[in-house]
Design a protein around this motif. Sequence first.
Motif, PDB file in Angstrom:
ATOM      1  N   ILE A  88       0.860  -1.196   0.105  1.00  0.00           N
ATOM      2  CA  ILE A  88      -0.033  -0.052  -0.076  1.00  0.00           C
ATOM      3  C   ILE A  88       0.819   1.233   0.197  1.00  0.00           C
ATOM      4  N   ARG A  89       0.545   2.268  -0.869  1.00  0.00           N
ATOM      5  CA  ARG A  89       1.400   3.352  -0.839  1.00  0.00           C
ATOM      6  C   ARG A  89       0.378   4.726  -0.563  1.00  0.00           C
ATOM      7  N   PHE A  90       1.032   5.772  -0.124  1.00  0.00           N
ATOM      8  CA  PHE A  90       0.307   6.815   0.468  1.00  0.00           C
ATOM      9  C   PHE A  90       0.472   8.172  -0.187  1.00  0.00           C
ATOM     10  N   ASP A  91      -0.509   8.950  -0.290  1.00  0.00           N
ATOM     11  CA  ASP A  91      -0.575  10.349  -1.230  1.00  0.00           C
ATOM     12  C   ASP A  91      -1.101  11.114  -0.069  1.00  0.00           C
ATOM     13  N   ALA A  92      -0.311  12.372   0.012  1.00  0.00           N
ATOM     14  CA  ALA A  92      -0.941  13.468   1.015  1.00  0.00           C
ATOM     15  C   ALA A  92      -1.570  14.560   0.021  1.00  0.00           C
ATOM     16  N   ASN A  93      -1.623  14.320  -1.517  1.00  0.00           N
ATOM     17  CA  ASN A  93      -2.068  15.275  -2.184  1.00  0.00           C
ATOM     18  C   ASN A  93      -3.747  14.982  -2.202  1.00  0.00           C
ATOM     19  N   MET A  94      -4.446  15.888  -1.768  1.00  0.00           N
ATOM     20  CA  MET A  94      -5.880  15.715  -1.663  1.00  0.00           C
ATOM     21  C   MET A  94      -6.583  16.715  -2.420  1.00  0.00           C
TER      22      MET A  94
ATOM     23  N   PHE B  34       3.694  12.709   9.142  1.00  0.00           N
ATOM     24  CA  PHE B  34       2.898  13.394   8.171  1.00  0.00           C
ATOM     25  C   PHE B  34       3.791  14.397   7.205  1.00  0.00           C
ATOM     26  N   VAL B  37       5.254  12.331   4.524  1.00  0.00           N
ATOM     27  CA  VAL B  37       4.326  11.895   3.269  1.00  0.00           C
ATOM     28  C   VAL B  37       3.889  13.236   2.582  1.00  0.00           C
ATOM     29  N   ALA B  38       3.631  14.378   3.349  1.00  0.00           N
ATOM     30  CA  ALA B  38       3.279  15.558   2.727  1.00  0.00           C
ATOM     31  C   ALA B  38       4.566  16.089   1.826  1.00  0.00           C
ATOM     32  N   LEU B  69      -0.708   6.015   9.874  1.00  0.00           N
ATOM     33  CA  LEU B  69      -1.116   6.224   8.537  1.00  0.00           C
ATOM     34  C   LEU B  69      -2.575   5.916   8.549  1.00  0.00           C
ATOM     35  N   GLN B  73      -5.508   8.359   7.117  1.00  0.00           N
ATOM     36  CA  GLN B  73      -6.716   7.958   6.494  1.00  0.00           C
ATOM     37  C   GLN B  73      -7.947   8.366   6.603  1.00  0.00           C
ATOM     38  N   GLY B  76      -8.965  11.783   6.548  1.00  0.00           N
ATOM     39  CA  GLY B  76      -8.903  12.494   5.495  1.00  0.00           C
ATOM     40  C   GLY B  76      -7.826  13.451   5.031  1.00  0.00           C
ATOM     41  N   LEU B  77      -6.707  13.029   5.707  1.00  0.00           N
ATOM     42  CA  LEU B  77      -5.271  13.727   5.439  1.00  0.00           C
ATOM     43  C   LEU B  77      -4.532  13.065   4.370  1.00  0.00           C
ATOM     44  N   ILE B  78      -4.732  11.841   4.119  1.00  0.00           N
ATOM     45  CA  ILE B  78      -4.026  11.164   3.060  1.00  0.00           C
ATOM     46  C   ILE B  78      -4.975  10.118   2.338  1.00  0.00           C
ATOM     47  N   THR B  79      -4.425   9.854   1.312  1.00  0.00           N
ATOM     48  CA  THR B  79      -5.326   8.596   0.634  1.00  0.00           C
ATOM     49  C   THR B  79      -4.265   7.495   0.310  1.00  0.00           C
ATOM     50  N   ALA B  80      -4.711   6.148   0.052  1.00  0.00           N
ATOM     51  CA  ALA B  80      -3.903   5.110  -0.090  1.00  0.00           C
ATOM     52  C   ALA B  80      -4.157   4.852  -1.597  1.00  0.00           C
TER      53      ALA B  80
END
Lengths: 152, 152
Positions: A88-94, B34, B37-38, B69, B73, B76-80
Amino acid sequence: MGVDREEIRLRMSRFEEVLRRAGVKRTHQRMEIFREVARTGEHPDAQTVFRRVARRIPSISLDTVYRTLRLFQDLGLITALGTNHERIRFDANMNDHHHFVCTRCGKTLDFHSREFDELSVPEEVRDFGRVERNHVELRGVCAKCLIKEAKE
Amino acid sequence: MGVDREEIRLRMSRFEEVLRRAGVKRTHQRMEIFREVARTGEHPDAQTVFRRVARRIPSISLDTVYRTLRLFQDLGLITALGTNHERIRFDANMNDHHHFVCTRCGKTLDFHSREFDELSVPEEVRDFGRVERNHVELRGVCAKCLIKEAKE
DNA sequence: GTTTATGCAAAACCTTTGCATTTTG
DNA sequence: CAAAATGCAAAGGTTTTGCATAAAC
């Protein structure tokens, strides 16, 4: 959710053809595993396929199902949903954004496109439920992998 | 690959705001996880985040990274990326098609759309590499989950 | 001072692998 | 009959969980 009879027949014949061409043996287990995936639109996981096939072949083992599904992927008979075999990989671009995914190395790059953000929902899909957002995944080979590919 | 300074600042302030509102504690570990990831567009996995954060907080443990992490999620701060926390699922539909995905129950339905098949590749993406196909994922709530939702 | 989060260790889970046996072409 | 596939059991890797200790509010 079921796939129509004619489509299943088509998939089965393509299946037999591909096995033959690949010189891969046509075993009872492979037949049943493929049939099981081919006849549903549910996108089952390996466990589910195993459970269902086991009704017909009680002696089948889970690892055969895994090995076989993997083989089918390599033969281009099925695809796997989600980012295949990766963590699983994570993304902080919302913000709304889309992805370019390299099928060789898995690298995923973000991009923005107003046009993609605003795609209209097809008629057919309205019946599925409420669409809240959309995400386009463009798949191909990234610049770095193209260079490697050229050298081979 | 790096995210620009102003965007990082924005993400960090939103982060602090969300933690406060949720009544969740602002710990050293959470800040660093955070931030890590950010500040990247690389979509790191949990192991990678762990490795990088460990340079600043050597005592941090991997399970804290996973838990954190997951918390992000939920907030709602990051998505997978990929189909979140699910097993690999298989599809024998090898024609061009797209997916509607229910964010409640994970059900995935196929649909066809000539319009989606033929999306033009944005200028920006041409530089990323060679695009070979595209796949649109429409996300929302399926009919069945909409009914459940109405009952609550 | 309470409540919440962390670190540790162990478990749970999904997936893969080595090897003897069985099946296919 | 030779080559390849299966089943078994065990290992590998990622992710989750229970509990005592430590940190945040």
